[in-house]
Scaffold this motif. Sequence first.
Motif, PDB file in Angstrom:
ATOM      1  N   ARG A   1      -0.781   5.640   1.887  1.00  0.00           N
ATOM      2  CA  ARG A   1      -0.077   5.607   3.164  1.00  0.00           C
ATOM      3  C   ARG A   1      -1.009   5.520   4.374  1.00  0.00           C
ATOM      4  N   ALA A   2      -2.200   6.103   4.277  1.00  0.00           N
ATOM      5  CA  ALA A   2      -3.136   6.000   5.398  1.00  0.00           C
ATOM      6  C   ALA A   2      -3.551   4.550   5.620  1.00  0.00           C
ATOM      7  N   GLU A   3      -3.813   3.835   4.514  1.00  0.00           N
ATOM      8  CA  GLU A   3      -4.141   2.412   4.623  1.00  0.00           C
ATOM      9  C   GLU A   3      -2.948   1.624   5.151  1.00  0.00           C
ATOM     10  N   ALA A   4      -1.749   1.986   4.695  1.00  0.00           N
ATOM     11  CA  ALA A   4      -0.540   1.312   5.170  1.00  0.00           C
ATOM     12  C   ALA A   4      -0.381   1.511   6.674  1.00  0.00           C
ATOM     13  N   LYS A   5      -0.641   2.704   7.140  1.00  0.00           N
ATOM     14  CA  LYS A   5      -0.537   2.988   8.572  1.00  0.00           C
ATOM     15  C   LYS A   5      -1.482   2.104   9.377  1.00  0.00           C
TER      16      LYS A   5
ATOM     17  N   LYS B   1       0.838  -1.209   0.000  1.00  0.00           N
ATOM     18  CA  LYS B   1       0.000   0.000   0.000  1.00  0.00           C
ATOM     19  C   LYS B   1       0.871   1.256   0.000  1.00  0.00           C
ATOM     20  N   ARG B   2       1.967   1.211   0.738  1.00  0.00           N
ATOM     21  CA  ARG B   2       2.867   2.375   0.779  1.00  0.00           C
ATOM     22  C   ARG B   2       3.454   2.642  -0.593  1.00  0.00           C
ATOM     23  N   ARG B   3       3.903   1.586  -1.274  1.00  0.00           N
ATOM     24  CA  ARG B   3       4.472   1.769  -2.623  1.00  0.00           C
ATOM     25  C   ARG B   3       3.433   2.298  -3.607  1.00  0.00           C
ATOM     26  N   GLN B   4       2.165   1.989  -3.345  1.00  0.00           N
ATOM     27  CA  GLN B   4       1.089   2.471  -4.210  1.00  0.00           C
ATOM     28  C   GLN B   4       0.621   3.864  -3.830  1.00  0.00           C
ATOM     29  N   GLY B   5       1.247   4.436  -2.815  1.00  0.00           N
ATOM     30  CA  GLY B   5       0.890   5.784  -2.381  1.00  0.00           C
ATOM     31  C   GLY B   5      -0.260   5.850  -1.406  1.00  0.00           C
TER      32      GLY B   5
END
Length: 244
Positions: A24-28, A18-22
């Motif tokens: 970041r809120a979901e990644a968090k 998710k972070r690589r896809q931009g």
Amino acid sequence: GPANTRVAAALSSLAMLKRRQGERAEAKALLVRSLDIREKLYGEVHLDTARSRHRLAIVLFELGEAAEARRQAAGAFSAQAELAEVVLPSLSDTERLAFVRTSREYLDHYLSALARPVAATEAYQAMLRWKGLAWRMLLAARSWATKARDPEEAKLAAEFDACRRDLALAFHAEVAPGLEEERRKELASLAARKEELERQLARRRGSTALRQGEHGAGAVPRFEQLRARLPTGFALIDYLVYQK
């Protein structure tokens, strides 16, 4: 899903995607869940817990949540440094290098997350602690010089030395035409055996190196001790290049 290691690992991997896809809120959110599971499973001082905390710190920093990123980065580095007290003496050279390399990555992100202007004392305390890890790695490596304490250890040490000599000879020997693949396999086999023997010896000798690091001449001074030892009017200039 159940709070187990596979779920935590899957959440962490998905968060990095998710972070690589931009996103970041979901990644968090995913990393917060992964960290919560690992803290409940292992506690705060564990390699997997530190890894989840480190990744969360990176995402928080990118989201602009500087204060929380700093707190998580400090926790990840502190846990890694504390783990080093236990695990470094029991690792082979290859494993020690990988451990210290990861610790250095945690340090770099922690220094990047520090508030600006950076608090010099806090930054140097972290840097000194990382240098202590590197020093402990050298102390652990020096444990090879200690005399074998039992026949089994002596046997392992003799086999390790013989394997190391065979590896060096094979590496420098000329290769006959057409035998390159056989030589490559021979080198790979000897290297794997050397690593395994070194790992077994490290497990047996680890406690000796740890005692040297804690109580012997090789003990790394803390920041306060280092400052107290400086004569009046003197300053210590130290350097560390880090990747921001």
